[in-house]
Design a protein around this motif. Structure first.
Motif, PDB file in Angstrom:
ATOM      1  N   ILE A 216     -13.610   3.191  -2.269  1.00  0.00           N
ATOM      2  CA  ILE A 216     -12.681   3.244  -1.149  1.00  0.00           C
ATOM      3  C   ILE A 216     -11.284   3.057  -1.727  1.00  0.00           C
ATOM      4  O   ILE A 216     -11.059   2.185  -2.561  1.00  0.00           O
ATOM      5  CB  ILE A 216     -13.023   2.175  -0.075  1.00  0.00           C
ATOM      6  CG1 ILE A 216     -12.052   2.260   1.110  1.00  0.00           C
ATOM      7  CG2 ILE A 216     -13.074   0.770  -0.668  1.00  0.00           C
ATOM      8  CD1 ILE A 216     -12.484   1.399   2.305  1.00  0.00           C
ATOM      9  N   TYR A 217     -10.352   3.920  -1.324  1.00  0.00           N
ATOM     10  CA  TYR A 217      -8.983   3.823  -1.820  1.00  0.00           C
ATOM     11  C   TYR A 217      -8.055   4.485  -0.818  1.00  0.00           C
ATOM     12  O   TYR A 217      -8.490   5.211   0.093  1.00  0.00           O
ATOM     13  CB  TYR A 217      -8.847   4.482  -3.199  1.00  0.00           C
ATOM     14  CG  TYR A 217      -9.240   5.937  -3.246  1.00  0.00           C
ATOM     15  CD1 TYR A 217      -8.289   6.953  -3.074  1.00  0.00           C
ATOM     16  CD2 TYR A 217     -10.560   6.309  -3.491  1.00  0.00           C
ATOM     17  CE1 TYR A 217      -8.653   8.299  -3.119  1.00  0.00           C
ATOM     18  CE2 TYR A 217     -10.932   7.646  -3.542  1.00  0.00           C
ATOM     19  CZ  TYR A 217      -9.978   8.633  -3.350  1.00  0.00           C
ATOM     20  OH  TYR A 217     -10.334   9.958  -3.394  1.00  0.00           O
ATOM     21  N   ARG A 218      -6.784   4.245  -0.973  1.00  0.00           N
ATOM     22  CA  ARG A 218      -5.775   4.841  -0.101  1.00  0.00           C
ATOM     23  C   ARG A 218      -4.973   5.884  -0.871  1.00  0.00           C
ATOM     24  O   ARG A 218      -4.585   5.643  -2.015  1.00  0.00           O
ATOM     25  CB  ARG A 218      -4.862   3.765   0.475  1.00  0.00           C
ATOM     26  CG  ARG A 218      -5.554   2.906   1.525  1.00  0.00           C
ATOM     27  CD  ARG A 218      -4.767   1.677   1.918  1.00  0.00           C
ATOM     28  NE  ARG A 218      -3.440   2.030   2.399  1.00  0.00           N
ATOM     29  CZ  ARG A 218      -2.308   1.608   1.852  1.00  0.00           C
ATOM     30  NH1 ARG A 218      -2.349   0.840   0.774  1.00  0.00           N
ATOM     31  NH2 ARG A 218      -1.145   1.952   2.358  1.00  0.00           N
ATOM     32  N   LYS A 219      -4.761   7.007  -0.215  1.00  0.00           N
ATOM     33  CA  LYS A 219      -4.013   8.101  -0.833  1.00  0.00           C
ATOM     34  C   LYS A 219      -3.196   8.798   0.250  1.00  0.00           C
ATOM     35  O   LYS A 219      -3.745   9.200   1.284  1.00  0.00           O
ATOM     36  CB  LYS A 219      -4.976   9.091  -1.498  1.00  0.00           C
ATOM     37  CG  LYS A 219      -4.292  10.214  -2.266  1.00  0.00           C
ATOM     38  CD  LYS A 219      -5.336  11.080  -2.949  1.00  0.00           C
ATOM     39  CE  LYS A 219      -4.694  12.172  -3.776  1.00  0.00           C
ATOM     40  NZ  LYS A 219      -5.708  13.017  -4.454  1.00  0.00           N
ATOM     41  N   ALA A 220      -1.884   8.897   0.030  1.00  0.00           N
ATOM     42  CA  ALA A 220      -0.976   9.534   0.995  1.00  0.00           C
ATOM     43  C   ALA A 220      -1.114   8.914   2.377  1.00  0.00           C
ATOM     44  O   ALA A 220      -1.106   9.610   3.401  1.00  0.00           O
ATOM     45  CB  ALA A 220      -1.240  11.037   1.052  1.00  0.00           C
ATOM     46  N   GLY A 221      -1.269   7.577   2.399  1.00  0.00           N
ATOM     47  CA  GLY A 221      -1.341   6.862   3.660  1.00  0.00           C
ATOM     48  C   GLY A 221      -2.695   6.899   4.345  1.00  0.00           C
ATOM     49  O   GLY A 221      -2.860   6.297   5.409  1.00  0.00           O
ATOM     50  N   LYS A 222      -3.685   7.581   3.769  1.00  0.00           N
ATOM     51  CA  LYS A 222      -5.011   7.665   4.365  1.00  0.00           C
ATOM     52  C   LYS A 222      -6.033   6.909   3.520  1.00  0.00           C
ATOM     53  O   LYS A 222      -5.908   6.843   2.304  1.00  0.00           O
ATOM     54  CB  LYS A 222      -5.443   9.130   4.478  1.00  0.00           C
ATOM     55  CG  LYS A 222      -4.580   9.960   5.431  1.00  0.00           C
ATOM     56  CD  LYS A 222      -5.112  11.388   5.521  1.00  0.00           C
ATOM     57  CE  LYS A 222      -4.272  12.212   6.494  1.00  0.00           C
ATOM     58  NZ  LYS A 222      -4.773  13.608   6.601  1.00  0.00           N
ATOM     59  N   THR A 223      -7.036   6.361   4.199  1.00  0.00           N
ATOM     60  CA  THR A 223      -8.128   5.680   3.502  1.00  0.00           C
ATOM     61  C   THR A 223      -9.225   6.682   3.193  1.00  0.00           C
ATOM     62  O   THR A 223      -9.738   7.362   4.094  1.00  0.00           O
ATOM     63  CB  THR A 223      -8.691   4.525   4.350  1.00  0.00           C
ATOM     64  OG1 THR A 223      -7.658   3.566   4.591  1.00  0.00           O
ATOM     65  CG2 THR A 223      -9.842   3.842   3.634  1.00  0.00           C
TER      66      THR A 223
END
Length: 544
Positions: A216-223
């Motif tokens: 699980i990670y965040r990228k461009a403000g999305k999870t």
């Protein structure tokens, strides 16, 4: 809720690997892209970091060219955490920071932690003065919980800022359970791992995609959530303690203590309140008994370890596991090592010959999750065993010459609990005392903690006991009372029995709770066994 961070916040996102690279499972292992890995065991009670040891061993087997080091923050003074972290980063210059986060909650059965007692005093004590004192102490404890929680977040953030070119991963038991709540509080680019981490670690080190792992990670403000495909093949994974010593400067701290050993992963049972199946899955994967005994022997000879804890969801997870358990116990018995071992064991699966083998191989004190003395309650919690066979397994152990203590874990006031089922719990305790002798039986009184990702949590949300948007890591008087599941009139009865017993010696509180409940409930309306001994000794719950 994002805590203030006195160490500063990241001005931009962390460097993140390309998580969309195609993964070829059939290709030879690619070379390592990240060559220096710093494992960080976040502050916790003094428990050997078993998971980090296995990750170090796994990575070294796959990529012996990768350099590693383990920073154990358990051994560092509280006011020096960040200083020690920065010193390790500056000296080692890691390409990857891999954090392990084991604990989140309070109200767990830790010796010297009175948080549960203060909660019960606040809610149930008859004296206003006692409630006021408990409220004041409770505020301090919740503040401590939040401080510890945010300190761990800051250690992850500040480590990332100190090593701006390093990739950051975080995993461990606590993170796995609360990943959805924790990951938004961390900078973009931090890769969270839910459950086993070997495959995800290897892929990150090699610069490959880990989206087919439980990440699980965040990228461009999305999870972003990865999906696990397959499981780690742990059957043959020989353990190299000499290498673990080489990369773990603080290993001597754990010499001559109890060490955890994992013999398998996964649990086929569906207990409604348990997280093991969420973290490890329902399919069971076994390690080779030869590897397990080799690992134990290394600890035995190098560290002077004589006591082992099998860190499995269940040591015997179903009848299919019996041949594996038997092979391991025979190997331990024949090894010549003079040890004691223990773990979570369902005595319902212990036959007379298996009981003999357990005794011969050195089984120490036994912890049994009896949960309830009522078969109806056990069935409603989907425990998957019959109380009668659990008692039969206890008799088989006694007949085999078992001399250890029996710790009975009871979860009182589960859904459907009545005064009659409470009496059945007391009766099951009496029956166990009749088998082993009262001086060897220690009931431990727990309460069902509401945990994310469990059937129990989903049931309580459906019934309106919990709101669907509740925050499991936010503690206040209302959430504390709900998350420590002990509702209604029976809840007050049990809590007051606990309060009356709390000043006893820790290992005897459970006996005192049983005695108090027996006195408050009165005789059962059902016929009782004339051979059952009275509940008269004083006794402690580990309450959680």
């Amino acid at each position: 809720m994002v805590p203030s961070d006195t160490t500063g916040t990241l001005s931009g996102a962390l460097p993140v690997l390309d998580l969309n690279v195609q993964d070829d499972h059939h290709a030879p292992l690619p070379p390592a892209v990240l060559k220096r890995v710093l494992f960080i065991w976040l502050p916790v009670s003094p428990i050997f970091p078993v998971g980090i040891g296995y990750l170090v061993n796994w990575l070294h087997r796959m990529h012996p060219e990768v350099e590693m080091e383990v920073l154990d923050m358990t051994q560092i003074a509280e006011n020096s955490y960040q200083e020690a972290l920065f010193a390790a980063i500056d000296r080692f210059k890691p390409d990857l920071l891999a954090y392990s986060w084991r604990d989140v909650q309070i109200f767990a059965p830790h010796e010297g932690d009175n948080s549960l007692r203060r909660a019960f005093e606040f809610y149930y004590a008859p004296k206003i003065s006692t409630r006021v004192r408990a409220a004041i102490d409770g505020i301090r404890m919740v503040w401590k919980y939040r401080t510890e929680f945010h300190r761990k977040l800051r250690l992850i953030r500040s480590g990332a800022k100190r090593a701006p070119n390093a990739t950051v991963m975080v995993g461990g038991g606590a993170f796995s359970v609360f990943a959805e709540q924790i990951i938004p509080l961390l900078p973009e680019g931090v890769i969270g791992v839910v459950g086993e981490g070997e495959d995800a670690l290897i892929k990150v080190v090699e610069g490959r995609s880990c989206d087919d792992d439980r990440v699980i990670y965040r990228k461009a403000g999305k999870t972003i959530r990865g999906k696990k495909e397959g499981s780690v093949q742990i059957r043959r994974a020989p353990y190299d303690l000499a290498y673990v010593e080489k990369v773990f400067p603080g290993h001597a701290f754990y010499h001559r203590r109890m060490i955890g050993i994992q013999t398998k992963r996964g649990c086929p049972y569906g207990c409604s309140f348990c997280l093991y199946t969420y973290i490890e899955g329902k399919r069971v994967f076994y390690r080779d008994p030869e590897d397990v005994v080799s690992e134990m022997r290394q600890y035995y000879e190098k560290w002077g370890i004589r006591n082992f804890w099998f860190a499995d969801a269940q040591f015997i997870p179903g009848v299919k596991a019996i041949p594996e358990a038997r092979a391991l116990l025979e190997a331990i018995r024949d090894s010549g090592m003079k040890i004691t071992w223990s773990g979570y064991i369902r005595t319902s699966l212990i036959s007379p010959d298996l009981a003999t083998l357990m005794v011969e191989s050195g089984m120490g004190d036994l912890e049994v999750s009896i949960t309830s003395g009522s078969q109806e309650i056990l069935d409603s919690l989907r425990m998957g065993f019959k109380l009668s066979t659990l008692i039969e397994g206890c008799r088989n152990l006694q007949d085999a010459g078992y001399k250890g203590n029996i710790i009975l874990n009871y979860s009182l006031n589960a859904p459907g609990e009545t005064e009659e089922t409470l009496r059945e719990a007391i009766e099951s305790y009496r029956t166990t005392c009749q088998i082993f002798g009262e001086d060897r039986v220690y009931p431990m009184v727990f309460f069902l903690a509401v945990q994310p990702h469990t059937a129990f949590e989903k049931k309580l949300i459906r019934e309106g006991y919990l709101s669907s948007d509740y925050d499991p890591i936010d503690l206040n008087p209302m959430t504390i009372r709900k998350l420590l599941y002990n509702p209604g009139k029976l809840g007050a009865l049990i809590a007051r029995a606990c309060l009356a017993a709390w000043d006893e010696e820790p290992m005897k509180i459970g006996r005192a709770v049983m005695r108090e409940l027996d006195a408050r409930l009165g005789p059962s309306s059902r016929p009782q066994s004339p051979s059952s001994p009275p509940v008269h000794s004083v006794g402690v719950p580990s309450l959680s």
